[in-house]
Structure formats: C-alpha cells, structure tokens
Design a protein around this motif. Structure first.
Motif, PDB file in Angstrom:
ATOM      1  N   TYR A   1     -16.873  11.625   7.104  1.00 54.76           N
ATOM      2  CA  TYR A   1     -16.444  11.651   8.513  1.00 54.76           C
ATOM      3  C   TYR A   1     -17.319  12.598   9.332  1.00 54.76           C
ATOM      4  O   TYR A   1     -16.853  13.257  10.243  1.00 54.76           O
TER       5      TYR A   1
ATOM      6  N   GLN B   1      -2.416   3.947   6.573  1.00 53.92           N
ATOM      7  CA  GLN B   1      -1.413   4.853   6.020  1.00 53.92           C
ATOM      8  C   GLN B   1      -0.371   5.253   7.054  1.00 53.92           C
ATOM      9  O   GLN B   1       0.794   5.411   6.746  1.00 53.92           O
TER      10      GLN B   1
ATOM     11  N   VAL C   1     -17.244  12.168   1.681  1.00 56.94           N
ATOM     12  CA  VAL C   1     -15.919  12.150   1.068  1.00 56.94           C
ATOM     13  C   VAL C   1     -15.952  11.241  -0.157  1.00 56.94           C
ATOM     14  O   VAL C   1     -15.474  11.593  -1.228  1.00 56.94           O
TER      15      VAL C   1
ATOM     16  N   ARG D   1     -10.671   2.266   4.384  1.00 62.96           N
ATOM     17  CA  ARG D   1     -11.319   2.267   5.697  1.00 62.96           C
ATOM     18  C   ARG D   1     -12.736   1.747   5.633  1.00 62.96           C
ATOM     19  O   ARG D   1     -13.220   1.113   6.572  1.00 62.96           O
TER      20      ARG D   1
ATOM     21  N   GLN E   1       1.207   6.212  -3.744  1.00 64.36           N
ATOM     22  CA  GLN E   1       1.540   7.511  -4.335  1.00 64.36           C
ATOM     23  C   GLN E   1       2.619   7.336  -5.390  1.00 64.36           C
ATOM     24  O   GLN E   1       2.716   8.104  -6.328  1.00 64.36           O
TER      25      GLN E   1
ATOM     26  N   GLU F   1      -0.456   2.819   1.066  1.00 60.87           N
ATOM     27  CA  GLU F   1       0.878   3.342   0.793  1.00 60.87           C
ATOM     28  C   GLU F   1       1.984   2.530   1.463  1.00 60.87           C
ATOM     29  O   GLU F   1       2.705   3.026   2.318  1.00 60.87           O
TER      30      GLU F   1
ATOM     31  N   PRO G   1      -4.805  11.953  -6.521  1.00 61.72           N
ATOM     32  CA  PRO G   1      -4.201  13.046  -5.748  1.00 61.72           C
ATOM     33  C   PRO G   1      -4.527  12.973  -4.257  1.00 61.72           C
ATOM     34  O   PRO G   1      -5.444  12.253  -3.856  1.00 61.72           O
ATOM     35  N   ASN G   2      -3.796  13.710  -3.462  1.00 59.75           N
ATOM     36  CA  ASN G   2      -4.050  13.774  -2.021  1.00 59.75           C
ATOM     37  C   ASN G   2      -5.496  14.204  -1.782  1.00 59.75           C
ATOM     38  O   ASN G   2      -6.000  15.100  -2.447  1.00 59.75           O
ATOM     39  N   GLY G   3      -6.120  13.537  -0.859  1.00 62.65           N
ATOM     40  CA  GLY G   3      -7.491  13.911  -0.520  1.00 62.65           C
ATOM     41  C   GLY G   3      -8.531  13.346  -1.466  1.00 62.65           C
ATOM     42  O   GLY G   3      -9.713  13.658  -1.358  1.00 62.65           O
ATOM     43  N   ALA G   4      -8.114  12.475  -2.386  1.00 62.71           N
ATOM     44  CA  ALA G   4      -9.063  11.921  -3.343  1.00 62.71           C
ATOM     45  C   ALA G   4     -10.037  10.955  -2.679  1.00 62.71           C
ATOM     46  O   ALA G   4     -11.112  10.681  -3.195  1.00 62.71           O
ATOM     47  N   GLY G   5      -9.646  10.432  -1.522  1.00 62.74           N
ATOM     48  CA  GLY G   5     -10.501   9.472  -0.833  1.00 62.74           C
ATOM     49  C   GLY G   5      -9.990   8.049  -0.923  1.00 62.74           C
ATOM     50  O   GLY G   5     -10.711   7.102  -0.619  1.00 62.74           O
ATOM     51  N   LYS G   6      -8.731   7.902  -1.292  1.00 62.42           N
ATOM     52  CA  LYS G   6      -8.162   6.552  -1.441  1.00 62.42           C
ATOM     53  C   LYS G   6      -8.150   5.817  -0.104  1.00 62.42           C
ATOM     54  O   LYS G   6      -8.622   4.686   0.011  1.00 62.42           O
ATOM     55  N   SER G   7      -7.591   6.481   0.921  1.00 60.30           N
ATOM     56  CA  SER G   7      -7.549   5.835   2.244  1.00 60.30           C
ATOM     57  C   SER G   7      -8.950   5.584   2.764  1.00 60.30           C
ATOM     58  O   SER G   7      -9.209   4.583   3.443  1.00 60.30           O
ATOM     59  N   THR G   8      -9.842   6.493   2.437  1.00 58.34           N
ATOM     60  CA  THR G   8     -11.220   6.335   2.904  1.00 58.34           C
ATOM     61  C   THR G   8     -11.844   5.067   2.323  1.00 58.34           C
ATOM     62  O   THR G   8     -12.580   4.359   3.009  1.00 58.34           O
TER      63      THR G   8
HETATM   64  N1  LIG Z   1     -10.450  11.349  10.214  1.00 57.29           N
HETATM   65  C1  LIG Z   1     -10.955  12.247   9.331  1.00 57.29           C
HETATM   66  N2  LIG Z   1     -11.847  13.173   9.753  1.00 57.29           N
HETATM   67  C2  LIG Z   1     -12.371  14.068   8.888  1.00 57.29           C
HETATM   68  N3  LIG Z   1     -12.067  14.124   7.595  1.00 57.29           N
HETATM   69  C3  LIG Z   1     -11.184  13.253   7.105  1.00 57.29           C
HETATM   70  C4  LIG Z   1     -10.577  12.256   7.959  1.00 57.29           C
HETATM   71  N4  LIG Z   1      -9.750  11.517   7.201  1.00 57.29           N
HETATM   72  C5  LIG Z   1      -9.816  12.020   5.960  1.00 57.29           C
HETATM   73  N5  LIG Z   1     -10.689  13.054   5.890  1.00 57.29           N
HETATM   74  C6  LIG Z   1     -11.031  13.821   4.681  1.00 57.29           C
HETATM   75  O1  LIG Z   1     -11.423  12.942   3.672  1.00 57.29           O
HETATM   76  C7  LIG Z   1     -10.874  13.301   2.422  1.00 57.29           C
HETATM   77  C8  LIG Z   1     -10.199  12.105   1.789  1.00 57.29           C
HETATM   78  O2  LIG Z   1      -9.178  11.660   2.647  1.00 57.29           O
HETATM   79  P1  LIG Z   1      -8.337  10.365   2.362  1.00 57.29           P
HETATM   80  O3  LIG Z   1      -7.489  10.127   3.547  1.00 57.29           O
HETATM   81  O4  LIG Z   1      -9.232   9.265   1.955  1.00 57.29           O
HETATM   82  O5  LIG Z   1      -7.465  10.848   1.137  1.00 57.29           O
HETATM   83  P2  LIG Z   1      -6.325  10.080   0.359  1.00 57.29           P
HETATM   84  O6  LIG Z   1      -6.801   9.941  -1.018  1.00 57.29           O
HETATM   85  O7  LIG Z   1      -5.933   8.855   1.064  1.00 57.29           O
HETATM   86  O8  LIG Z   1      -5.165  11.163   0.410  1.00 57.29           O
HETATM   87  P3  LIG Z   1      -3.594  10.980   0.662  1.00 57.29           P
HETATM   88  O9  LIG Z   1      -3.004  10.706  -0.670  1.00 57.29           O
HETATM   89  O10 LIG Z   1      -3.185  12.318   1.148  1.00 57.29           O
HETATM   90  O11 LIG Z   1      -3.391   9.902   1.643  1.00 57.29           O
HETATM   91  C9  LIG Z   1      -9.947  14.461   2.685  1.00 57.29           C
HETATM   92  O12 LIG Z   1     -10.550  15.634   2.202  1.00 57.29           O
HETATM   93  C10 LIG Z   1      -9.806  14.544   4.163  1.00 57.29           C
HETATM   94  O13 LIG Z   1      -9.823  15.888   4.588  1.00 57.29           O
END
Ligand SMILES: Nc1ncnc2c1ncn2[C@@H]1O[C@H](COP(=O)(O)OP(=O)(O)OP(=O)(O)O)[C@@H](O)[C@H]1O
Ligand SMILES: [Mg+2]
Lengths: 259, 293
Positions: A11, A83, A16, A45, A193, A161, A35-42
């Motif tokens: 980002y 999400q 990420v 996207r 999750q 999710e 885990p949270n922040g693993a990059g799943k949502s990324t």
């Molecule tokens: N819009 C954004 N701008 C900057 N950094 C972001 C943004 N969205 C996510 N991140 C960063 O990217 C990393 C991965 O985020 P992501 O949302 O993919 O995690 P996740 O695996 O879906 O976590 P969760 O289980 O909490 O949903 C995180 O460290 C987060 O800080």
C-alpha cells in the motif's frame, strides 16, 4: 482456474504480499486462513483489481487479470465481498443490490431477471427491499453484500470473512449459499477467521502468514496438519503450538460442517 | 404585517435560487471532497455570457439557461478531465488552492474581455411585479425562483432515477463500494463535476437578471454559497436546500428590518456560528457517521 504467481503488492509502504503463489482450480472452494495482518484481504484485493501488484501475475484461465482495472476484472466475472462496509448507506436494499448489476445496466431484462434470481437466493433482499442499507443490522448487511455480488453471475467469487457478525442461522444460510454456488460451478476464494467453518466449507485450504503462503492442500489436510496451530497463531515455539492445539480441540470432522 | 409577509416570501424566493446555486457546490464536495471555490466565478461567467446573449440576440436571460446549462456541463467536464483530475486524492485544502486559481483566471479573463463595470440584464418584465393583495412580488424574482425549482427537481430525478445519478451517489456514499461494483471513479467524478458546473448555468442566467454583477462579484457569491453549505452540512443536498432557504430569509429580513448593509454580513456570521457550535452543519452528522463505519 485462478492462478497467482509470485505476487508482490503493498500500500505504498513496504510490500505486504511477498511473493504469493496460489492456485484455485475451477469449481473449487478455497479457504485462506492466517493471523491478522497476514495479507489475506490483500490477496483478495489484488485479485479483484482494487490493488495492483508491483510484481507477479494473476491469471484466470488465459486471461491476465493483474494490471486490468477493477471494472474490467468484474466484467471478466470476478466479484468481491470485502471485509467491511461495502454497501451504500443511503440507498435502499433493492437499489444496493441493483448497483451490483451496474455493468449490465443497459440490458434491463437481464438485470431484472438477475434481481429475481438473487431475491430467491437471498430472501432478505425482497423482504427488506425498501429499507436503507445503513439501517440494516451488521449480519443483514453481510447478506445484502453477498447478494449484490451475485448480480453479475460471477465465475469467481471472493468472500472476505463472510461469517463476520452472522448469527448461527445466517451462518447456515451463507454456508448453504456457498454450496449452491459451488454446485453451479462457481469458483470461490474465501478468507475466514473461523477456521473450523471456513475449512469445513472448503475443498482446499491455504495458510498464510507474514505475506506468504505457508501451507496449501486439501481442506482436510490443512485442517489436520500438525503445524497449522502454530502457524495460525503466528508463533513457532512449542508452547504456542500446544496452546493452539488445545484451542483447536473441538474441531470436528469437516464433513460434519459440510453435510 | 404585510411587510413581514412580503419579506418572508421574498426571502423564500431568493432562497430557492440560492439553493440551486449551492447544490452544485455541495454535490461536488459530497462526491469528491473538492471545495470548488470557482463556483462563484462560474456563476459570474455565465451571467456575463447571458448578458451578452440577451444584449445581442434579445433572448430572454432566464431562458438563455437552455444554452448556458449544457455549455457549463461541457466546460465542467473538460475542466475536470484536464485540471481538477490532477489533485484527485489530495486534501480538500488543495482543491481550494486550485479552484481559487481557477476563479482568479476566470475573473481575469472577464476583466479583459468584458471590462470591469457593473452589468445587469433587464428584460421587459424587469421592473414589473405580480400583485397579490397588498404584496408585490417582482416578476424576475418569481421567474428566477420557478426556474431554480424546476432545475432542482430535474437534478433530483437525475440523481435518484438514472444510472449516472446512482453512480454519483454511490461514489459519494462509499467510494470503495462503488469501485467494487464497477463504477469508475474518474469518469463518475468528471460527470459529478460537470453536473455541479451545469447548475451554475441556470444559476448564472438567473443571477444576471436579479443582481448587477461585475467580474469580481464572484467573491461575494462564493461566500454566500459557502455559508449555505456550511450551514446545511457540507455534501448534503437537502442541507443545501434548507440552508439556502434559511439564509435567504435571514438576509431579506435583515435588509427589511435592519439595513441593506448588514444583510450580506448574515452569511459570514452564520459561517462563524456554525463552525463554533455545530461544525457538521444541520444535515452533516448522519452522512459522516454512516460513511465512517
Ligand atoms: N489500506 C491500507 N493501507 C496501508 N496498509 C494496509 C492497508 N490495508 C492493509 N494494510 C496492511 O497490510 C497488511 C495486511 O493486511 P490485510 O488486510 O491483508 O490482513 P488480513 O490478513 O486480511 O488481516 P485480518 O485478519 O485482520 O483481516 C497489514 O499489515 C496492514 O497493516
Ligand atoms: Mg482481512
């Protein structure tokens, strides 16, 4: 077939996703956990085009998705339930769902027949049609968001999710919906999750951690993998592994949740 | 009593015209967080074009909006695509700087081409009034009000019943949600900006009859319009309507019972008071909360 190869994305700060490889065969349900922040949502996207990868490719069959606009990727048949908060709060539920067919707006007949189908799959759309999206409960919003994604009759559905905020009955409804889509041949890539639920629904499982894929396999393999607990908790030492195993104790046979 | 009634009706009539002028400003802010300080200059530019058309062809100034509205729609679209698009995603203050520059440019061009003197379009009915009992309503004000209401109604229909309007509302309510269903951010923003500019097409034509103007009058107008949308809640169309009616009334009542000189001050007092006591404006809360969830 949906295939990510060496995907690097971020980002604006650091990357990420640090080289993600992922393969979803047509008609499969793949569940990504981690885990949270693993990059799943990324990952989702990147597939839907909301985020453009700096390296690597996303392919759907022979079509290259990476680098295309979000609208072009939608047109290719990939829709996403994000999400959080995807609805338009001041539009009615009906209008929200109709917006899901924005790309087919010129074909009024098709649009209306799709609306009809979606209303059958998700009765809430008809029942609460006139209510504003912003006045629904969290779980109801989730159902409408999913309904909206079906307006384009997607080939690939990305669900971030889907169980978030759903009560047991709505959970069952979503699970049933996912199964129906599966029966229709839709490829589903979902992040969950609730590992038990997610892997129970899925045919394939993926574990992510720190922007990388750590483990892939059939859903059952992943669920029973001795390392999943420690990977999932983001630790590697024996204590967390044991704690995780204890936490994962009630995990039943996945067939039970699927049945 | 007659005096009060007359002041109230006149206030509402002018408020309706203000509402139209402010709608474009608040729409553009709502969709893309751009405070278009050049909206006042758009109005004066259109007033000048209308005056010129009226002078040279004899066309009715208010009817001239049939020409000026599409003209401003096109101009707005081109301006967005060429200039405004460059600050996409920056803060609203950046948009103030950019559009202020735009306003100065328009003012400069008008100064050179039209000269720095007061103008006013004076069609045949200019000095005539409708009389209802003891109340006399200047025809130009009534026509201006009716035109403004008609255009607001059309705007409402465009926003609620067309796909273009749905795309615009979707982008303003939830930009990432809009992207998810395939609404293109840039093309929608361009349409919204064009639509916002086109409201100054009708607004400026009405202005040319109701008020004398010269190139630098835009400062005066943008202050009024900002006062209205700050009161109504930035980005809220119903807010702009209510804010405009309230301020139209306040201005007329002040002019009637206070003095003409104090009347314009009302707008500045309101901006100050709103920012002090209710920064989100009358209709601002719900919008912000909902989008932020
Ligand atoms: N819009 C954004 N701008 C900057 N950094 C972001 C943004 N969205 C996510 N991140 C960063 O990217 C990393 C991965 O985020 P992501 O949302 O993919 O995690 P996740 O695996 O879906 O976590 P969760 O289980 O909490 O949903 C995180 O460290 C987060 O800080
Ligand atoms: Mg996530």
């Amino acid at each position: 077939m949906l295939q990510l190869t060496g995907v690097v994305a971020g980002y604006g700060g650091g990357a990420v996703l640090q080289g993600v490889d992922l393969l979803c065969e047509d008609g499969t349900i793949t569940c990504v956990v981690g885990p949270n922040g693993a990059g799943k949502s990324t990952v989702l996207r990147v597939v839907s085009g909301l985020l453009t990868p700096s390296e690597g490719t996303v392919m759907m069959g022979h079509i290259k998705l990476s680098g295309q606009s979000a609208a072009a990727i939608l047109r290719a048949g990939v829709t996403q339930v994000p999400q959080s908060q995807a609805l338009f709060p001041h539009m009615s539920v009906r209008e929200n769902v109709l917006m899901g067919g924005f790309l087919i707006r010129r074909d009024k007949k098709l649009l209306m027949s799709r609306l009809e189908q979606v209303q059958q799959l998700v009765p809430l759309v008809a029942d609460r049609g006139a209510q504003h999206g912003g006045n629904l409960s969290g779980g109801q919003r989730r159902m409408v968001e999913i309904a909206r994604c079906l307006m384009l009759d997607p080939k690939v559905l990305l669900l971030d999710e889907p169980s978030l905020g759903l009560d047991p009955r709505s959970l069952t409804a979503v699970a049933e919906l996912i199964h129906r889509l599966h029966d229709d041949g839709v490829t589903v890539l979902l992040v969950e999750q609730n590992v038990r639920l997610g892997l129970g629904l899925a045919t394939h499982g993926v574990v992510m951690e720190g922007g990388k894929v750590r483990l892939t396999g059939s859903a059952i393999e992943v669920m029973n993998h001795p390392e999943i607990a420690s990977l999932y908790l983001g630790g590697t030492n024996a204590t967390t592994a044991r704690a995780a195993q204890a936490a994962a104790e009630p995990t039943p046979n996945p067939a039970e949740a699927t049945g | 009593m007659t005096e009060l009634l007359q002041a109230v009706i006149l206030g509402l009539l002018i408020g309706g015209v203000y509402a139209l002028m402010a709608s474009g400003l608040t729409l553009v802010f709502g969709v893309m967080n751009i405070i278009n300080v050049a909206q006042g200059a758009f109005l004066i530019f259109v007033a000048m074009v209308t005056w010129w058309l009226w002078k040279h062809t004899g066309i009715d100034p208010i009817l001239a909006s049939v020409i000026t509205t599409p003209m401003m729609f096109g101009l707005g679209w081109v301006l967005y695509r060429t200039v405004i698009v460059r600050i996409r995603g920056s803060s609203p203050s950046m948009s103030v700087l950019l559009t202020f520059g735009l306003a100065l440019t328009i003012e400069g061009i008008l100064n050179i081409t039209a000269g720095n003197k007061f103008k006013s379009a004076t069609p045949s009915y200019f000095e005539e009034s409708f009389r209802v009992g003891d109340i006399s309503l200047p025809k130009s004000q009534v026509y201006g009000f009716l035109a403004a209401m008609l255009v607001l109604a059309v705007l409402y229909v465009v926003l609620t019943r067309t796909w273009m309007g749905r795309a615009i509302r979707a982008s303003s309510q939830n930009p990432s949600g809009a992207a998810l269903v395939g609404v293109g951010a840039t093309s929608t923003a361009a349409l919204a900006f064009a639509l916002g500019a086109s409201t100054s097409g009708v607004g400026g034509s009405i202005l040319s009859v109701l008020y004398p103007f010269f190139p630098a009058s835009h400062y005066d107008w943008i202050s009024r319009l900002l006062g209205i949308i700050v009161l109504g809640g930035m980005g809220s169309l119903p807010g702009a309507l209510v804010g405009a009616l309230v301020l139209g009334l306040a201005e007329t009542l002040t002019a009637t019972y206070g003095s003409l000189r104090w009347a314009t001050l009302v707008f500045y007092v309101v901006i100050l008071a709103v920012l002090l006591f209710r920064p989100q404006g009358l209709f601002g809360t719900r919008l912000r909360e909902d989008v932020a969830v």
